[in-house]
Design a protein around this motif. Sequence first.
Motif, PDB file in Angstrom:
ATOM      1  N   THR A 101       0.822  -1.206   0.000  1.00  0.00           N
ATOM      2  CA  THR A 101       0.000   0.000   0.000  1.00  0.00           C
ATOM      3  C   THR A 101       0.860   1.261   0.000  1.00  0.00           C
ATOM      4  O   THR A 101       2.057   1.216   0.293  1.00  0.00           O
ATOM      5  N   GLY A 102       0.209   2.361  -0.296  1.00  0.00           N
ATOM      6  CA  GLY A 102       0.876   3.658  -0.346  1.00  0.00           C
ATOM      7  C   GLY A 102       1.092   4.297   1.004  1.00  0.00           C
ATOM      8  O   GLY A 102       1.456   5.480   1.074  1.00  0.00           O
ATOM      9  N   ILE A 103       0.898   3.543   2.094  1.00  0.00           N
ATOM     10  CA  ILE A 103       1.162   4.083   3.434  1.00  0.00           C
ATOM     11  C   ILE A 103       2.202   3.244   4.169  1.00  0.00           C
ATOM     12  O   ILE A 103       2.366   3.379   5.389  1.00  0.00           O
ATOM     13  N   GLU A 104       2.913   2.381   3.435  1.00  0.00           N
ATOM     14  CA  GLU A 104       3.840   1.472   4.106  1.00  0.00           C
ATOM     15  C   GLU A 104       5.055   2.187   4.683  1.00  0.00           C
ATOM     16  O   GLU A 104       5.541   3.185   4.151  1.00  0.00           O
ATOM     17  N   HIS A 105       5.542   1.625   5.774  1.00  0.00           N
ATOM     18  CA  HIS A 105       6.771   2.050   6.432  1.00  0.00           C
ATOM     19  C   HIS A 105       7.965   1.555   5.611  1.00  0.00           C
ATOM     20  O   HIS A 105       7.846   0.622   4.822  1.00  0.00           O
TER      21      HIS A 105
END
Length: 391
Positions: A101-105
């Motif tokens: 996803t576009g919010i990954e660490h």
Amino acid sequence: MMNADREKIIYLDHAATSWPKPNSVIEAVQHAMLHDAANPGRGSHRMAVRASRVLFDTRKQLAKLFRVKNPNDIAFAGNTTGALNMAIKGYIKEGDHVVATGIEHNSVRRPLEFLKQSLGIKVTYVEADEQGNITVDQVRDAIIPQTTLVIVSHSSNLLGTIVPLAEIGELTRQRGVKLLVDAAQSAGVLEIDVEAMGIDMLAFPGHKGLLGPQGTGGLYIHPELDLVPMLHGGTGSQSEAAEQPHVRPDRYEAGTQNTPGLAGLKAGVEYVLNETVHKIHTKEWALTQQMMEGLSAIEGVRLLGPKLGEQRTGMVSFVAEGVDPSEMSFILDQHYQIAVRAGFHCTPLAHTCAGTMATGAVRASVGYFTTEAEVSALVDAVREIRTQYKI
């Protein structure tokens, strides 16, 4: 319950590591150091047996929390990063396609980028909106015949956004794709049921929402999965064999484990179970709403992530017009004794979604022991700083 001698500071950096720890955690670490500090699984004398019992009892409590049937399906790691690397590098093979996803660490992004270079794998990052939201339909559209793994951060460490995990798990189960969940910001503060949610691997920290010491964490591995071990070496079992044993958890735990730290983690998990995840999340959510109400009323302050009243984990990231985030953090620490985190939070993907890659942001994150007075102190301090910098 809490140590009265702890440092006098308003600590709002729980998304990085929780503090203070319950007294039971501190006492458990000390007791293990004094009485159980032998090498677990490496001997039959009484101290070694007690050390082994510490590890197994910790697994049992984690299994209870995450609804894991067999505690031995939980392998310990030093942190979530270690657990994610264990999962990503142990499962993905040459030619695989992965959806993230576009919010990954960066603990997800960097191993994936490494495998892109070393193995030629393909990765699709599902684009999140400005608040960090992704939909099940987006994940469905990203899955192709070559997809073997979907990776999702249960909650963004910048935005606090909570992904629809159960729905994604149902999708991956239907499509025959494995699901890896980064629970760095959700373990201990959001309900997690690996069976009901279709989770094949769950990476979690011990030192955040589980209230344990730093240097602890782990990975749940579905019993039907066999990962290539990250480490090969001594396990105390099948020592006559040249190859790493297949028995769990030894297969994934070469070397001496952190017995005192895991004793503290057991106490932290027990504290969470006693208080209940629901109670913890409810309190933290109320504190974030108070913080959002206060900060949003300050001229020139923009909040990131879900809007007021929407579900999120216990963090509020923001930017203040005319004040560099690092300078804001420095002033809060030096002049107001308030600890927050500024910068890019090891998640440039999420900052790209939020439109803050040029500046970074300030992140204030609450914990179960945060008080309303501490949240009010932060709001008042940011208002004063913003007024001084106002043009």
